[in-house]
Design a protein around this motif. Structure first.
Motif, mmCIF file in Angstrom:
data_model
loop_
_atom_site.group_PDB
_atom_site.id
_atom_site.type_symbol
_atom_site.label_atom_id
_atom_site.label_comp_id
_atom_site.label_asym_id
_atom_site.label_seq_id
_atom_site.Cartn_x
_atom_site.Cartn_y
_atom_site.Cartn_z
ATOM 1 N N PHE A 126 3.490 35.216 26.990
ATOM 2 C CA PHE A 126 2.326 35.326 26.110
ATOM 3 C C PHE A 126 1.021 35.012 26.847
ATOM 4 O O PHE A 126 -0.013 34.811 26.212
ATOM 5 N N ALA A 127 1.064 34.991 28.163
ATOM 6 C CA ALA A 127 -0.099 34.580 28.952
ATOM 7 C C ALA A 127 -1.294 35.511 28.789
ATOM 8 O O ALA A 127 -2.439 35.104 29.002
ATOM 9 N N ASP A 128 -1.051 36.758 28.420
ATOM 10 C CA ASP A 128 -2.147 37.719 28.285
ATOM 11 C C ASP A 128 -2.879 37.612 26.955
ATOM 12 O O ASP A 128 -3.854 38.324 26.726
ATOM 13 N N MET A 129 -2.422 36.730 26.081
ATOM 14 C CA MET A 129 -3.094 36.519 24.797
ATOM 15 C C MET A 129 -4.122 35.387 24.943
ATOM 16 O O MET A 129 -3.812 34.218 24.721
ATOM 17 N N ASP A 130 -5.339 35.724 25.324
ATOM 18 C CA ASP A 130 -6.408 34.729 25.463
ATOM 19 C C ASP A 130 -7.022 34.496 24.083
ATOM 20 O O ASP A 130 -7.886 35.257 23.630
ATOM 21 N N LEU A 131 -6.592 33.442 23.423
ATOM 22 C CA LEU A 131 -7.031 33.177 22.051
ATOM 23 C C LEU A 131 -8.412 32.536 21.985
ATOM 24 O O LEU A 131 -8.935 32.315 20.892
ATOM 25 N N THR A 132 -9.023 32.268 23.146
ATOM 26 C CA THR A 132 -10.385 31.717 23.169
ATOM 27 C C THR A 132 -11.417 32.787 23.534
ATOM 28 O O THR A 132 -12.606 32.492 23.623
ATOM 29 N N SER A 133 -10.971 34.018 23.739
ATOM 30 C CA SER A 133 -11.870 35.092 24.161
ATOM 31 C C SER A 133 -12.901 35.420 23.084
ATOM 32 O O SER A 133 -12.579 35.507 21.893
#
Length: 533
Positions: A126-133
């Protein structure tokens, strides 16, 4: 019950409406991440329901969290804590208590709860899910609203326990994202029609092999392996098929891991690696100076075309004993890598640009050696514009390692397709014809030819398809008498029309001297035209 095409189209439309400022190539990472977490969560819930019966997962966890974690890890390879399930997110949304931090914490907990022997399958998935973007929103509140939209959308996808609904949808969306991602699509997508041809040829006569091993050294999203496995009768049996693959781009590597598992492949049967295939031979290969490669029943690949690579000091690499590909074009390097890992009775299919068939220099030497070793079984020419990321025409080359016959079957399938917007597409009947022609291995007028090695030698080992398959269509014969008669009729019609026009001009009247002069000039021009005709 599988999703209908209408339902898929509706989901794609809804996804686009929630995309906002995020580019398709990046957006897919979030959507597939949420989709995959839903899959893992519901898989865990289904398993818990069968083993706990009336007991609640929360109670078991509270009694002894370490033992509970080991309990789930042993079966699934991962742990999802109580409160971290997808259904918990949805319930929080319904109660107006959801926050995007719930997702962040759940993903952190997931990473911490991966079983040691399953880490290659789940670590960083799930590393590609940048939830702070900021692309999700300028603050936590707007990012939370965006995540809620995606969760609500995924919640509407009902899963049938007896079908591969989520995997089917995942494959569909991969294709849609590829079509909307331009040149980047080549990093992760091979059109299903091409995969289908390769899969049918690779598995023919081997459908019941147990166990069966697949290897894709440039696996992208893993679709080639999945399509190949789908033609095996024991595809759904745990442990019967082993999936090996390597991918350089980490984001694409994550797509492949999700894709395989969402198609029902157990993590124990998946052995994937995130590295550069040409610089890091895997699996096995040259270990401590000893040549001991892992061999596979089927090797399939759609590598990047004519890519630059570091070909220095490759002469001692056992993969490239036949020859070293030029540094400006790694096509034969990928091909030789795949052939190196093929079993003696295995079969290989690889997509390549036409240039490998006729280019000179080092490539010519490799091509000649492959022919003299009887490795090349068939060359299948595909239509141009069949891939989303390139308009150049491509081929599928079929190879075997230990073959007695030295002939090569050439198939020119480049002219039989249907247009679909900007691209060309092979129809089912086109695919069937290609596969049948391959299996029949006979000449087909203007479509296929079985060339002997002597014939190929006469062409200086040039494998350009038009040298072997003549698709020239002669122009229809011209009947000169009919042409002369038609010309005469045209002349008569022109003469008649000119006469009629002059009569109409004579009936015109001028109101002043200027108009009279213009009318005389017009009449003169029309008469001159009549004479010229």
């Amino acid at each position: 019950m599988a999703l209908t095409s209408e339902r898929k189209a509706l989901i794609w439309k809804t996804l686009n409406e929630t995309r906002g400022k995020i580019e398709p190539a990046e957006y897919k990472n979030y959507i597939f991440g949420v989709m995959f977490y839903k899959f893992l969560s519901e898989k865990a819930q289904k398993w818990l329901k069968t083993v706990l019966r009336d007991e609640k997962w929360e109670n078991i966890w509270n009694q002894n969290s370490k033992r509970a974690a080991e309990f789930m890890q042993k079966k699934l390879g991962y742990v999802i804590r109580p409160g971290d399930m997808f259904i918990d997110w949805k319930e929080a949304i319904n109660k107006d208590k959801f926050n995007i931090l719930m997702v962040s914490e759940a993903l952190t907990h997931f990473e911490q709860g991966i079983r040691e022997d399953a880490r290659t399958n789940f670590n960083g998935i799930f590393a590609d899910m940048d939830l702070t973007s900021n692309r999700l929103g300028n603050n936590t509140q707007t990012r939370t609203a965006t995540m809620m939209d995606w969760i609500n959308l995924m919640d509407k996808i009902e899963l049938d326990e007896d079908s591969d609904v989520l995997g089917d949808l995942y494959e569909y969306l991969i294709g849609k994202f590829a079509a909307n991602s331009g040149a980047k699509a080549g990093e992760f997508y091979t059109p299903h029609q091409v995969s289908d041809i390769m899969a049918r040829i690779l598995t023919h006569g081997k459908e019941e092999n147990t166990p069966y091993s697949l290897y894709d050294p440039t696996m992208g999203s893993g679709s080639l392996m999945l399509t190949t496995a789908s033609y095996m009768k024991n595809a759904g049996v745990r442990g019967s098929i082993k999936y090996y693959g390597q991918e350089w781009i980490t984001t694409t590597f994550n797509l492949a891991r999700m894709n395989l598992m969402m198609h029902g492949v157990e993590y124990n049967d998946i052995l994937l690696h995130n590295a550069d295939t040409l610089n890091n031979d895997w699996p096995d290969g040259l270990v401590d100076g000893v040549d001991s490669p892992r061999m596979f029943d089927a090797v399939m690949s759609n590598p990047p075309y004519s890519q630059k690579w570091d070909n220095t000091s490759r002469e001692d690499d056992p993969r490239f004993k036949v020859g070293v590909a030029p540094k400006t074009k790694a096509d034969y390097a990928f091909l030789l890598h795949g052939l190196y890992h093929l079993k003696q009775d295995g079969r290989m299919a690889i997509v390549m640009p036409h240039g490998i068939l006729f280019r000179g220099g080092a490539e010519e030497k490799i091509r000649k050696q492959l022919l003299l070793s009887h490795n090349i079984v068939s060359i299948i020419g595909l239509p141009a514009k069949i891939f989303t990321n390139t308009s150049i025409p491509t081929i599928i080359m079929i190879l075997e390692k230990n073959r007695k016959n030295d002939d090569v079957l050439f198939i020119d399938a480049s002219k039989e397709f249907e247009k679909e917007k900007k691209n060309n597409k092979l129809r089912e009947d086109n695919i069937v014809k290609i596969v049948k022609t391959y299996l029949d291995r006979k000449d087909v007028d203007k479509y296929a030819h079985v060339a002997t090695l002597d014939e190929i030698k006469e062409n200086d080992y040039n494998l350009n398809i038009p040298r072997y398959v003549d698709t020239f269509e002669p122009e229809p014969e011209i009947n000169l008498v009919e042409v002369a008669t038609e010309l005469k009729n045209v002349d008569q019609k022109i003469e008649k029309n000119m006469s009629g026009m002059l009569e109409m001009i004579d009936e015109l009247t001028a109101t002043d001297d200027a108009s009279s002069k213009q009318l005389d000039q017009f009449r003169k021009i029309v008469k001159e035209l009549g004479k010229n005709e």
